[in-house]
Design a protein around this motif. Structure first.
Motif, PDB file in Angstrom:
ATOM      1  N   VAL A 128       0.473  -1.780  -0.005  1.00 39.60           N
ATOM      2  CA  VAL A 128       0.070  -0.440  -0.157  1.00 39.60           C
ATOM      3  C   VAL A 128       1.286   1.415   0.185  1.00 39.60           C
ATOM      4  CG1 VAL A 128      -1.751   1.377   1.483  1.00 39.60           C
ATOM      5  CG2 VAL A 128      -1.301  -1.447   1.046  1.00 39.60           C
ATOM      6  N   LYS A 129       1.837   0.558   0.755  1.00 40.77           N
ATOM      7  CA  LYS A 129       2.335   2.823   0.958  1.00 40.77           C
ATOM      8  C   LYS A 129       3.603   2.048  -0.468  1.00 40.77           C
ATOM      9  CE  LYS A 129       4.453   2.082   5.893  1.00 40.77           C
ATOM     10  NZ  LYS A 129       5.163   1.693   6.557  1.00 40.77           N
ATOM     11  N   SER A 130       3.711   1.170  -1.378  1.00 41.25           N
ATOM     12  CA  SER A 130       4.589   1.781  -2.322  1.00 41.25           C
ATOM     13  C   SER A 130       3.313   2.306  -3.382  1.00 41.25           C
ATOM     14  CB  SER A 130       4.439   0.119  -3.030  1.00 41.25           C
ATOM     15  OG  SER A 130       6.044  -0.159  -1.848  1.00 41.25           O
ATOM     16  N   VAL A 131       2.305   1.687  -3.201  1.00 40.28           N
ATOM     17  CA  VAL A 131       1.487   2.341  -4.432  1.00 40.28           C
ATOM     18  C   VAL A 131       0.877   3.667  -3.854  1.00 40.28           C
ATOM     19  CG1 VAL A 131      -1.178   2.408  -5.044  1.00 40.28           C
ATOM     20  CG2 VAL A 131       0.596   0.358  -4.802  1.00 40.28           C
ATOM     21  N   ILE A 132       1.150   4.198  -2.653  1.00 38.48           N
ATOM     22  CA  ILE A 132       0.982   5.259  -2.626  1.00 38.48           C
ATOM     23  C   ILE A 132       1.681   6.656  -3.211  1.00 38.48           C
ATOM     24  CG2 ILE A 132       0.652   7.429  -0.658  1.00 38.48           C
ATOM     25  CD1 ILE A 132      -0.125   4.961   0.831  1.00 38.48           C
ATOM     26  N   HIS A 133       3.202   5.949  -3.479  1.00 39.75           N
ATOM     27  CA  HIS A 133       4.944   6.451  -3.760  1.00 39.75           C
ATOM     28  C   HIS A 133       4.583   6.712  -5.442  1.00 39.75           C
ATOM     29  CE1 HIS A 133       8.749   8.211  -4.288  1.00 39.75           C
ATOM     30  NE2 HIS A 133       8.658   7.377  -4.964  1.00 39.75           N
ATOM     31  N   GLN A 134       3.869   5.611  -5.557  1.00 38.37           N
ATOM     32  CA  GLN A 134       3.186   5.812  -7.563  1.00 38.37           C
ATOM     33  C   GLN A 134       2.576   6.791  -7.865  1.00 38.37           C
ATOM     34  OE1 GLN A 134       4.539   3.225 -10.006  1.00 38.37           O
ATOM     35  NE2 GLN A 134       6.191   3.266  -8.293  1.00 38.37           N
ATOM     36  N   PHE A 135       0.942   6.698  -7.201  1.00 32.66           N
ATOM     37  CA  PHE A 135       0.461   7.657  -7.076  1.00 32.66           C
ATOM     38  C   PHE A 135       0.994   9.027  -7.107  1.00 32.66           C
ATOM     39  CE2 PHE A 135      -3.277  10.375  -6.073  1.00 32.66           C
ATOM     40  CZ  PHE A 135      -4.483  10.121  -6.601  1.00 32.66           C
ATOM     41  N   LYS A 136       2.353   9.000  -6.257  1.00 35.76           N
ATOM     42  CA  LYS A 136       2.266  10.934  -6.523  1.00 35.76           C
ATOM     43  C   LYS A 136       2.533  11.563  -6.862  1.00 35.76           C
ATOM     44  CE  LYS A 136       2.880  10.802  -0.930  1.00 35.76           C
ATOM     45  NZ  LYS A 136       4.035  10.752   0.357  1.00 35.76           N
ATOM     46  N   THR A 137       4.092  10.109  -7.689  1.00 35.93           N
ATOM     47  CA  THR A 137       5.095  10.358  -8.574  1.00 35.93           C
ATOM     48  C   THR A 137       4.863  10.715 -10.183  1.00 35.93           C
ATOM     49  OG1 THR A 137       5.869   8.097  -8.040  1.00 35.93           O
ATOM     50  CG2 THR A 137       7.089   9.724  -7.150  1.00 35.93           C
ATOM     51  N   SER A 138       4.189   9.241 -10.082  1.00 35.85           N
ATOM     52  CA  SER A 138       3.408   9.560 -11.761  1.00 35.85           C
ATOM     53  C   SER A 138       1.725   9.948 -11.992  1.00 35.85           C
ATOM     54  CB  SER A 138       3.212   7.769 -12.100  1.00 35.85           C
ATOM     55  OG  SER A 138       2.234   6.858 -11.613  1.00 35.85           O
ATOM     56  N   VAL A 139       0.833   9.586 -10.636  1.00 39.15           N
ATOM     57  CA  VAL A 139      -1.063  10.174 -11.134  1.00 39.15           C
ATOM     58  C   VAL A 139      -0.868  11.316 -10.753  1.00 39.15           C
ATOM     59  CG1 VAL A 139      -3.456   9.770 -10.814  1.00 39.15           C
ATOM     60  CG2 VAL A 139      -1.780   8.249 -10.675  1.00 39.15           C
ATOM     61  N   VAL A 140       0.343  12.377  -9.772  1.00 42.69           N
ATOM     62  CA  VAL A 140      -0.033  13.251  -9.735  1.00 42.69           C
ATOM     63  C   VAL A 140       0.318  14.643 -10.292  1.00 42.69           C
ATOM     64  CG1 VAL A 140       0.291  15.146  -8.032  1.00 42.69           C
ATOM     65  CG2 VAL A 140      -0.448  13.119  -6.571  1.00 42.69           C
TER      66      VAL A 140
END
Length: 356
Positions: free
Chosen positions: A189-201
């Motif tokens: 979950v932490k890794s997905v949140i990180h991906q969200f920050k770096t690639s989706v935002v």
């Protein structure tokens, strides 16, 4: 997330009295229906009419304008050819009524509506053929394009910036991560949140905005047998999570929940995507973020279910339905990685569209 003790807890006799008093109907059968944080009853009156009595939790009931928009959205979809429920007026002509009662935690107010009953079984009980998955994607896209045309004086209520279930708000899951302490899942979950920050935002400004149903899941889509031995969609339920979001969010949510019901979850995305793109092709940013957004919805489902159990331990079985199925799929998607999953989805979507 409804607060503790916000969920109504009416008895069948209270339901019979309420249906008579508010809607002038004499109930001959009342049956409880499953629900996350509201209370729903299947009601048959003496003349054979079938209805769903929906009692909103006391927290959501404090926002009548939002419920009014959601109720209107159902009517608007119904008028535009999609199978949504509509609300029946009370004897005084209102589509909803705020009722004060004591469900064991002192007197509270609950918003009550009587909705038409839609025939069919939940899509979770039907074989998810590629054709039915295609129809699911197509229906979700049609729904959002129709909702985008809707006008209502309280439409602004759907700008729910802090809404925990919006895919825009993945970062707010960090406040709940402690419920996964000691579980390997927490790292994913932490890794997905990180991906969200770096690639989706960074790409979010390229997403096309719209109004989302927000919970196009395997229990909120009804199906009936069709002429060709398959199934067709006969109902779209539960507009309580409607919010201003983006088209790509609705698609990600639909893919994620259909994966839960399929023996080969990774095969789901292509057919749903093909159906969606038959109505609304994705732009480059949306395509690039689909994988992370599907994983983000799995994270919301898992984390918020664990959190809800801390509030409502007595309702653990129902609250954890999605989470129990979702955890292994989330692990699988994460291990396969973005490139492999997207290749799978986009190639099978292209093949599916070619066959159409």
């Amino acid at each position: 997330m409804a607060a503790q003790h916000a969920k109504p807890n009416l008895s069948q006799s209270q339901v019979v009295e309420m249906v008579k008093r508010l809607f002038g109907l004499t109930a001959s059968e009342v049956r409880s229906l499953p629900s996350y944080d509201d209370q729903n009853f299947y009601v048959v009156d003496v003349e054979g009419g079938e209805y769903v009595l929906k009692i909103m939790n006391s927290e959501d009931s404090k926002n009548p304008n939002l419920i009014e928009v959601q109720t209107y959205a159902m009517l608007f979809l119904h008028q535009n050819g999609l199978p949504a429920q509509t609300a029946l007026p009370t004897t005084s002509g209102q589509l909803m009524s705020l009722e004060e009662m004591d469900c064991g935690y002192g007197s509270q107010k609950y918003m009550v509506r009587l909705l038409t009953y839609l025939p069919g079984t939940t899509i979770s009980k039907a074989p998810l053929t590629p054709q039915l998955l295609y129809e699911t994607g197509k229906t979700a896209a049609r729904m959002d394009t129709i909702l985008q045309e809707m006008q209502h004086p309280h439409l602004g209520m759907l700008w729910r910036d802090k809404f925990i279930w919006s895919l825009s708000n993945i970062l707010s899951l960090e406040a709940y991560l402690h419920v996964l302490d000691g579980k390997p899942l927490q790292e994913v979950v932490k890794s997905v949140i990180h991906q969200f920050k770096t690639s989706v935002v960074p790409r979010r400004s390229s997403f096309r905005e719209c109004i989302n149903h927000g919970d196009f899941n395997d229990l909120n889509v009804l199906v009936q047998p069709d002429e060709s031995d398959g199934f067709k969609i006969s109902g779209i339920l539960d507009f309580g999570d409607m919010n201003r979001g983006c088209y790509i969010y609705e698609l990600a949510i639909a893919i994620m929940y259909m994966m839960m019901e399929h023996p080969e979850p990774t095969e789901v995305g292509g057919a749903v995507l093909a159906g969606w793109e038959s109505v609304l092709p994705l732009n480059e940013a949306e395509r690039d973020c689909l994988y992370v957004l599907v994983l983000s919805r799995f994270c919301q489902s898992v984390v918020l279910a664990h959190y809800s159990v801390t509030l409502h331990p007595e309702n653990t079985d129902y609250l954890m339905i999605s989470s129990r199925k979702g955890i292994p799929i989330l692990h699988q998607l994460w291990e396969l990685g973005k490139e492999r999953v997207e290749t799978l989805w986009f190639q099978s979507a292209a093949q599916f569209s070619d066959q159409k």
